[in-house]
Design an enzyme around this catalytic site. Sequence first.
Site, PDB file in Angstrom:
ATOM      1  N   HIS A   1      32.130  27.997  30.737  1.00  0.00           N
ATOM      2  CA  HIS A   1      33.438  27.325  30.755  1.00  0.00           C
ATOM      3  C   HIS A   1      34.049  27.204  32.152  1.00  0.00           C
ATOM      4  CE1 HIS A   1      34.553  27.993  26.222  1.00  0.00           C
ATOM      5  NE2 HIS A   1      33.308  27.570  26.392  1.00  0.00           N
TER       6      HIS A   1
ATOM      7  N   THR B   1      36.290  48.843  40.465  1.00  0.00           N
ATOM      8  CA  THR B   1      36.694  48.134  39.240  1.00  0.00           C
ATOM      9  C   THR B   1      36.136  46.718  39.163  1.00  0.00           C
ATOM     10  OG1 THR B   1      38.644  47.283  40.361  1.00  0.00           O
ATOM     11  CG2 THR B   1      38.899  49.371  39.139  1.00  0.00           C
TER      12      THR B   1
ATOM     13  N   CYS C   1      32.676  46.658  43.094  1.00  0.00           N
ATOM     14  CA  CYS C   1      33.446  47.728  43.736  1.00  0.00           C
ATOM     15  C   CYS C   1      33.767  48.735  42.633  1.00  0.00           C
ATOM     16  CB  CYS C   1      34.678  47.181  44.457  1.00  0.00           C
ATOM     17  SG  CYS C   1      35.927  46.405  43.410  1.00  0.00           S
TER      18      CYS C   1
ATOM     19  N   ASP D   1      31.070  47.781  47.740  1.00  0.00           N
ATOM     20  CA  ASP D   1      31.687  48.756  48.638  1.00  0.00           C
ATOM     21  C   ASP D   1      31.025  50.125  48.420  1.00  0.00           C
ATOM     22  OD1 ASP D   1      32.869  49.877  46.389  1.00  0.00           O
ATOM     23  OD2 ASP D   1      34.938  49.459  47.006  1.00  0.00           O
TER      24      ASP D   1
ATOM     25  N   HIS E   1      35.422  21.192  30.216  1.00  0.00           N
ATOM     26  CA  HIS E   1      35.490  22.349  31.120  1.00  0.00           C
ATOM     27  C   HIS E   1      35.442  21.903  32.581  1.00  0.00           C
ATOM     28  CE1 HIS E   1      35.113  24.748  27.573  1.00  0.00           C
ATOM     29  NE2 HIS E   1      33.955  24.186  27.269  1.00  0.00           N
TER      30      HIS E   1
HETATM   31  C1  RB5 Z   1      37.891  52.093  46.407  1.00  0.00           C
HETATM   32  O1  RB5 Z   1      38.409  53.375  46.262  1.00  0.00           O
HETATM   33  C2  RB5 Z   1      38.417  51.210  45.287  1.00  0.00           C
HETATM   34  O2  RB5 Z   1      39.775  50.967  45.464  1.00  0.00           O
HETATM   35  C3  RB5 Z   1      37.636  49.922  45.212  1.00  0.00           C
HETATM   36  O3  RB5 Z   1      36.294  50.191  44.994  1.00  0.00           O
HETATM   37  C4  RB5 Z   1      38.026  48.952  44.109  1.00  0.00           C
HETATM   38  O4  RB5 Z   1      38.043  49.578  42.862  1.00  0.00           O
HETATM   39  C5  RB5 Z   1      39.196  48.118  44.336  1.00  0.00           C
HETATM   40  O5  RB5 Z   1      39.550  47.230  43.539  1.00  0.00           O
END
Ligand code: RB5
Length: 147
Positions: free
Chosen positions: A98, A67, A65, A8, A133
């Site tokens: 696994h 996180t 993204c 993203d 597994h």
């Molecule tokens: C975008 O602001 C953020 O929410 C996205 O990149 C991600 O971290 C979502 O899980």
Amino acid sequence: MKIGIGNDHTAVDMKNAISEYMKELGHEVVNYGVDTTESCHYPEIGEKVGRAVAQGEVDCAVLICGTGVGISLAANKVNGVRAAVCSDTTTAHLVKEHNNANIIAFGARIVGIEKAKDIVKAYLDAEFQGGRHAIRVDMIAEIEQRK
Ligand code: RB5
């Protein structure tokens, strides 16, 4: 290998760095992500990459993204996808060995580029161990059939 990559708006620089790195390692890379920092919706990218993996367009994929969580949650809604968030190299090789993960995900806000390269390398170098597994991975597929 032919490897998909999706990201993203939070992860354009990371996507470019990881794409270049995977090409240096000798892989073909297919970009399914965005190339600008204009705000976008990570579920669209996660689904697109998940379908590319499930349909065999690519052998595996990397999703990024902020996180790694949102985009992997979306990919995991596609039958046949096993997307795993990895913030360290131990997790990265174990999810292949696994869980036979066919997508790894990480966060551009969580790991730096050098760590991300190490994560990708650990995943790509690992092999699924099968055996007990495989029984468990098959059980995950059975859950999809009960949806
Ligand atoms: C975008 O602001 C953020 O929410 C996205 O990149 C991600 O971290 C979502 O899980």
